[in-house]
Design a protein around this motif. Structure first.
Motif, PDB file in Angstrom:
ATOM      1  N   ALA A  94       1.891  -2.311 -30.908  1.00  0.00           N
ATOM      2  CA  ALA A  94       3.071  -1.438 -31.030  1.00  0.00           C
ATOM      3  C   ALA A  94       2.604  -0.005 -31.210  1.00  0.00           C
ATOM      4  O   ALA A  94       1.694   0.280 -31.990  1.00  0.00           O
ATOM      5  N   SER A  95       3.228   0.885 -30.477  1.00  0.00           N
ATOM      6  CA  SER A  95       2.839   2.302 -30.486  1.00  0.00           C
ATOM      7  C   SER A  95       3.073   2.946 -31.864  1.00  0.00           C
ATOM      8  O   SER A  95       4.072   2.644 -32.524  1.00  0.00           O
ATOM      9  N   PRO A  96       2.179   3.864 -32.255  1.00  0.00           N
ATOM     10  CA  PRO A  96       2.354   4.529 -33.557  1.00  0.00           C
ATOM     11  C   PRO A  96       3.422   5.630 -33.513  1.00  0.00           C
ATOM     12  O   PRO A  96       3.138   6.800 -33.740  1.00  0.00           O
TER      13      PRO A  96
ATOM     14  N   PHE B  95       4.112   9.849 -39.015  1.00  0.00           N
ATOM     15  CA  PHE B  95       5.130  10.899 -39.103  1.00  0.00           C
ATOM     16  C   PHE B  95       6.091  10.739 -40.270  1.00  0.00           C
ATOM     17  O   PHE B  95       6.540  11.707 -40.847  1.00  0.00           O
ATOM     18  N   ASP B  96       6.468   9.483 -40.586  1.00  0.00           N
ATOM     19  CA  ASP B  96       7.397   9.304 -41.705  1.00  0.00           C
ATOM     20  C   ASP B  96       6.583   8.978 -42.964  1.00  0.00           C
ATOM     21  O   ASP B  96       5.396   9.250 -43.028  1.00  0.00           O
TER      22      ASP B  96
ATOM     23  N   THR C 188       6.848   1.823 -35.208  1.00  0.00           N
ATOM     24  CA  THR C 188       5.982   1.088 -36.136  1.00  0.00           C
ATOM     25  C   THR C 188       5.894   1.694 -37.528  1.00  0.00           C
ATOM     26  O   THR C 188       5.207   2.694 -37.749  1.00  0.00           O
ATOM     27  N   GLY C 189       6.612   1.052 -38.448  1.00  0.00           N
ATOM     28  CA  GLY C 189       6.418   1.282 -39.876  1.00  0.00           C
ATOM     29  C   GLY C 189       5.742   0.043 -40.437  1.00  0.00           C
ATOM     30  O   GLY C 189       5.215  -0.795 -39.679  1.00  0.00           O
ATOM     31  N   ILE C 190       5.804  -0.106 -41.751  1.00  0.00           N
ATOM     32  CA  ILE C 190       5.081  -1.223 -42.387  1.00  0.00           C
ATOM     33  C   ILE C 190       5.681  -2.581 -42.013  1.00  0.00           C
ATOM     34  O   ILE C 190       4.953  -3.531 -41.715  1.00  0.00           O
TER      35      ILE C 190
END
Ligand code: IMP
Length: 338
Positions: free
Chosen positions: A54-56, A81-82, A61-63
């Motif tokens: 999955a792309s960053p 980013f977040d 993609t979060g945790i």
């Protein structure tokens, strides 16, 4: 009709992308059922059940996404980013079930050392791997830590050896092909994904380089995943195909009696929130429910491709040598009609 080999496609006078080619079954398949086919592979020390990363991106993609993909035998690279990275290292060490972390070129040493100590993959998340500062960063990280590093992106294999010499373990291939990418429009840079992958594949093969190839951007369907792997990619990186699933960061939005989630480019205004050069767009994609269903759909499609092509493993698929170049009308004939 001419049956094109990989080498023919590499010498094709025009740049080609997924919709320009298709895979041709030429032999009697010995595969009895799709379930006997293996889509397993090794990627930078991890065993994958399906070759998906999955792309960053902050809407992919979060945790939660990274953990669920890890459960499904895939990789999710946590975006930078977040607040996901702060969350991830809240107690000093990385949370369980995470394989990857993306970092910027100017990332703090503390983040890199925590990532390396937790045995996670580091992805130096830049738009252009062909940059002296990216190579320097990669060399620095590799000289200090025993860690696997992904760099990106490239559109052609001409510099692959320099990336390997800088210590890169994997490279993201694709400039201009992402579904929310405006790089080509804004800069005139980029070539079709099939040509990018095949050119890089031959550079790796001919120079006997030890580096994993990630097909990144422009993948719209399980069929495109199969084409990317058949063209020589080891693994695919997905943005839009995974966007809109339950595990992505962000709210579900109700609009026009339908459910949606936001999907945006890492270089879009929504991410930058300042008056900088913009190379990405922002959009809504339909809400898709659990990511497991998307991954299973890709896995089923891939097994079916491999069954048609008499391939028992991804290595077999990787070495495919039978492709058609499609005319516009034969491409259109492939699409379902109403
Ligand atoms: P998709 O799967 O076609 O949506 O493409 C995802 C890929 O697009 C990512 O993995 C990045 O390589 C690329 N990408 C993400 N954000 C941007 C952007 O803002 N501009 C250009 N390319 C982007």
């Amino acid at each position: 009709m001419k049956i094109y080999s990989k080498e023919d496609l590499n010498n094709y006078p025009l740049s080609l992308t997924y919709d320009d080619v298709s895979l041709i079954p030429l032999e009697i398949s010995q595969v009895k059922t799709r379930s006997e086919i293996s889509t397993k592979s090794h990627f930078l020390g991890f065993d994958l059940s399906v070759p998906i990363i999955a792309s960053p991106m902050d809407t992919v993609t979060g945790i939660e996404m990274a953990k669920e993909l890890n459960n499904l035998g895939c990789v999710g690279i946590v975006n930078r980013f977040d607040s996901s990275l702060n969350e991830l290292f809240k107690n000093g060490k990385a949370q369980e079930g995470i394989t990857a972390v993306s970092v910027s070129l100017t990332a703090e040493e503390k983040l890199i050392s925590k990532t390396a100590e937790s045995n996670l993959i580091i992805c130096i998340d830049t738009a252009n791997a062909n940059n002296a500062f990216v190579l320097k960063k990669c060399e620095e990280i590799k000289s200090k830590y025993n860690v696997k590093v992904i760099v990106g992106n490239i559109a052609h294999g001409s510099t692959l050896k320099q990336l390997v010499n800088a210590g890169a373990d994997a490279v993201r291939i694709g400039i201009g092909g992402g579904s929310v990418c405006t790089t080509s429009v804004q800069t005139g840079i980029g070539i079709g994904q099939v040509s990018s992958i095949i050119d890089t594949y031959f550079e790796k093969l001919n120079q006997k380089l030890d580096i994993k190839l990630i097909a990144d951007g422009g993948i719209k369907s399980p069929g495109d995943v199969a084409k990317a792997l058949a063209c020589g990619a080891d693994v695919v990186m997905l943005g839009r195909m995974l966007a809109g699933t339950k595990e992505t960061p962000g709210e579900v939005i109700k609009y026009n009696d339908q459910l949606w989630k936001k999907y945006r480019g890492s270089a879009s205004f929504g991410v930058k929130m300042k008056n900088e050069f913009i190379e990405g767009e922002e959009t809504l994609v339909p809400y898709k429910g659990a990511v497991k269903n998307v991954v299973n759909g890709i896995s089923d499609g891939l097994r079916s491709t491999m069954s048609y092509l008499n391939c028992n493993s991804l290595e077999d698929l990787n070495q495919l040598n039978n492709y058609a170049v499609l005319s516009t009308s034969s491409y259109l004939e492939r699409l379902p009609r109403k």
